[in-house]
Design a protein around this motif. Structure first.
Motif, PDB file in Angstrom:
ATOM      1  N   CYS A  60       0.827  -1.202   0.000  1.00 40.21           N
ATOM      2  CA  CYS A  60       0.000   0.000   0.000  1.00 40.21           C
ATOM      3  C   CYS A  60       0.863   1.254   0.000  1.00 40.21           C
ATOM      4  CB  CYS A  60      -0.949   0.009   1.200  1.00 40.21           C
ATOM      5  SG  CYS A  60      -0.124   0.182   2.796  1.00 40.21           S
ATOM      6  N   THR A 104     -10.815   3.678  -0.920  1.00 39.80           N
ATOM      7  CA  THR A 104     -10.941   4.541  -2.098  1.00 39.80           C
ATOM      8  C   THR A 104     -12.304   5.207  -2.175  1.00 39.80           C
ATOM      9  OG1 THR A 104     -11.548   2.617  -3.457  1.00 39.80           O
ATOM     10  CG2 THR A 104      -9.230   3.257  -3.421  1.00 39.80           C
ATOM     11  N   LYS A 150      -9.537  -2.075  -0.011  1.00 38.14           N
ATOM     12  CA  LYS A 150      -9.290  -1.123  -1.097  1.00 38.14           C
ATOM     13  C   LYS A 150     -10.558  -0.369  -1.457  1.00 38.14           C
ATOM     14  CE  LYS A 150      -7.391  -0.624  -5.739  1.00 38.14           C
ATOM     15  NZ  LYS A 150      -6.689  -1.284  -6.871  1.00 38.14           N
ATOM     16  N   VAL A 199      -2.250   3.024  -3.878  1.00 38.91           N
ATOM     17  CA  VAL A 199      -3.334   2.755  -2.921  1.00 38.91           C
ATOM     18  C   VAL A 199      -3.119   1.360  -2.333  1.00 38.91           C
ATOM     19  CG1 VAL A 199      -5.791   2.859  -2.428  1.00 38.91           C
ATOM     20  CG2 VAL A 199      -4.864   4.219  -4.310  1.00 38.91           C
ATOM     21  N   ILE A 200      -3.741   0.338  -2.906  1.00 36.73           N
ATOM     22  CA  ILE A 200      -3.534  -1.040  -2.458  1.00 36.73           C
ATOM     23  C   ILE A 200      -3.220  -1.898  -3.682  1.00 36.73           C
ATOM     24  CG2 ILE A 200      -4.610  -3.107  -1.483  1.00 36.73           C
ATOM     25  CD1 ILE A 200      -6.170  -1.341   0.392  1.00 36.73           C
ATOM     26  N   THR A 259      -8.338  -7.961   0.855  1.00 38.45           N
ATOM     27  CA  THR A 259      -7.632  -6.932   0.087  1.00 38.45           C
ATOM     28  C   THR A 259      -8.615  -6.069  -0.682  1.00 38.45           C
ATOM     29  OG1 THR A 259      -5.696  -8.364  -0.159  1.00 38.45           O
ATOM     30  CG2 THR A 259      -5.912  -6.527  -1.698  1.00 38.45           C
TER      31      THR A 259
END
Length: 365
Positions: free
Chosen positions: A309, A347, A343, A314-315, A339
């Protein structure tokens, strides 16, 4: 010396600024780090004047003497952050005060003057307001912001500079990593290290990234997207994935990430995910994790997911791991449910499409 909590910015118009049609064309497929906006924010520092001469001015090339200290002794720090478009049309920043704090910590480690946090956030906000029309709206896109500071005194001597330039530039960006549904492949480096205790591992300075490029090249030679760095002493404990923090998800639903011991950058996305996961009822541990344990857990099925990350990516799910002594697949090699859940929640919060119970999203009016 300017030690107040506010600073006045001078605005200088850019006569070469792009019109709406030109800007729209640039925003069609900006990629990452290739397209830049029309303006930048700058503040200068000197011992007598302190922080002064703050401007929102046309983005242009910097003029530096060949003896400028940053070119020879790498006295430089930077940050990475994003501005997002909210559903109501406003622009918003994500935890900018945390970037300002980390910037001060990096400055302290590199023997540079500490920019007041209020000056940092004001420069960023003013630039985003100026470049509001540059914020893309496509899924996964944002306006990436790069605040940085360089030593500008012209002298050849190993010493802290007496003069500095703080600057913020911006560029619209799409997704950092391109690809299909599989996670990225990573290479375990047993040749290079990223940082050692007492070094600059927890500072965001250019030297850390320059030192990592050979390891990235090694990963590329082995058809891997990224590199896994181990600790400098035992070459056993996992520290970072390239320029990103790393997390591991286990069969019992818990998450683990390496602790901050001075060799790992304290990522703002990392800290946010720890809080977000905890709020979702997930057990999160900040504990050392060895490369051998990772392989064993992946092969036994105890380790089911892994992701990296950071602000830019982001991820990023991790699909498989390679090395001279290691080779294994994480789960089925595809992004796992934890995951993807984290995310999406992060986001969507950043883009204002999900409630923000933490007060992290700061709209710019």
């Amino acid at each position: 010396m300017n030690t107040t909590t506010a600073i006045s910015f001078q605005y200088i118009k850019n006569p070469a600024a792009l019109n709406d049609a030109q800007r729209s064309q640039r925003l069609q497929a900006p990629g990452f780090g290739r397209v830049f906006t029309d303006y930048m924010a700058t503040i200068k520092y000197s011992p007598d004047a302190g922080w002064h001469d703050a401007k929102i001015e046309p983005r242009t090339a910097l003029s530096l003497d060949p003896a400028t200290l940053v070119l020879h002794y790498a006295q430089e720090i930077f940050e990475g952050m994003k501005a997002y478009r909210l559903p109501d049309g406003r622009a918003a920043l994500f935890r900018p005060n945390e970037n300002a704090k980390r910037f001060r910590n990096s400055a302290r480690r590199l023997a540079m003057p500490e920019l007041p946090e209020a000056f940092f956030t004001e420069a960023v906000r003013r630039l985003v307001k100026q470049e509001d029309k540059w914020i893309p709206t496509e899924e996964g896109s944002a306006l990436y912001l790069r605040p940085f500071m360089i030593a500008t005194e012209a002298v050849l001597g190993v010493k802290p500079s007496t003069e500095y330039l703080f600057c913020v530039i911006a560029n619209p960006v799409g997704s950092y990593f391109k690809g299909g549904d599989d996670g990225v492949s990573v290479w375990v480096s047993d040749t290079y290290i990223r940082a050692a205790v007492g070094g600059t591992g927890d500072a965001k300075c250019g030297g850390n990234y320059a030192a990592s490029l050979a390891a990235h090249a090694e990963a590329t030679q082995h058809n891997c997207d990224q590199v896994v760095f181990l600790d400098a002493v035992e070459r056993t404990w996992i520290e970072e994935l390239g320029a990103m923090n790393i997390f591991f998800v286990f069969k019992d639903g818990s998450i683990q990430t390496p602790p901050l011991t001075g060799t790992i950058l304290p990522g703002i996305t990392r800290a946010s995910l720890i809080e977000l996961a905890t709020r979702e009822g997930i057990s999160v541990r900040e504990e050392p994790y060895s490369i051998d344990a990772w392989q064993q857990d992946a092969l036994s099925g105890e380790g089911v997911e892994a992701f990296a990350c950071g602000t830019a990516a982001v991820i990023t799910p991790i699909g498989n791991v390679k090395g001279r002594q290691h080779e294994f697949v994480i789960g089925d090699g595809r992004p796992g449910s934890t995951t993807l859940m984290l995310k999406e929640k992060l986001t969507q919060m950043q883009n204002g499409r999900r409630p923000d119970p933490f007060g992290w999203v700061e709209p710019i009016n």
